[in-house]
Write a protein that holds these residues in place. Sequence first.
Motif: not given
Length: 109
Positions: A77-90, A93-101
């Motif tokens: 989940l942490e790797r996915y979180f880093d991917y969402l912020i780093g590569q997807k540009g979220l 807060e948006e990345a936290c919502e996605i990780i929680g879901a």
Amino acid sequence: MREVNNNTTNPGNVNYQGIQAKTFNNIQPEVSAAETFEVTDLGKMPADVIGRSQVARTSHQKDVEFSLKNPEKVEDLERYFDYLIGQKGLSYEEACEIIGATAEEFYGA
């Protein structure tokens, strides 16, 4: 009250004779209990109590227990979180919502 003559052709025909002004000499303003309430113990501040009630201890304990029992899933989940912020540009807060879901959907956390 004022007296109005029934002459409708002249709407400005208002008779103020005999009307006395109201006096307000002996009227005391009412003070409600809410205005005189003083908090002396800062641990019992109403805003502080409301803030504490919004943090559920059970959800925090649930997250910690999940993290301790499933460290490999938390790393995923942490790797996915880093991917969402780093590569997807979220945003964070948006990345936290996605990780929680994602954690709830796939891991039941």
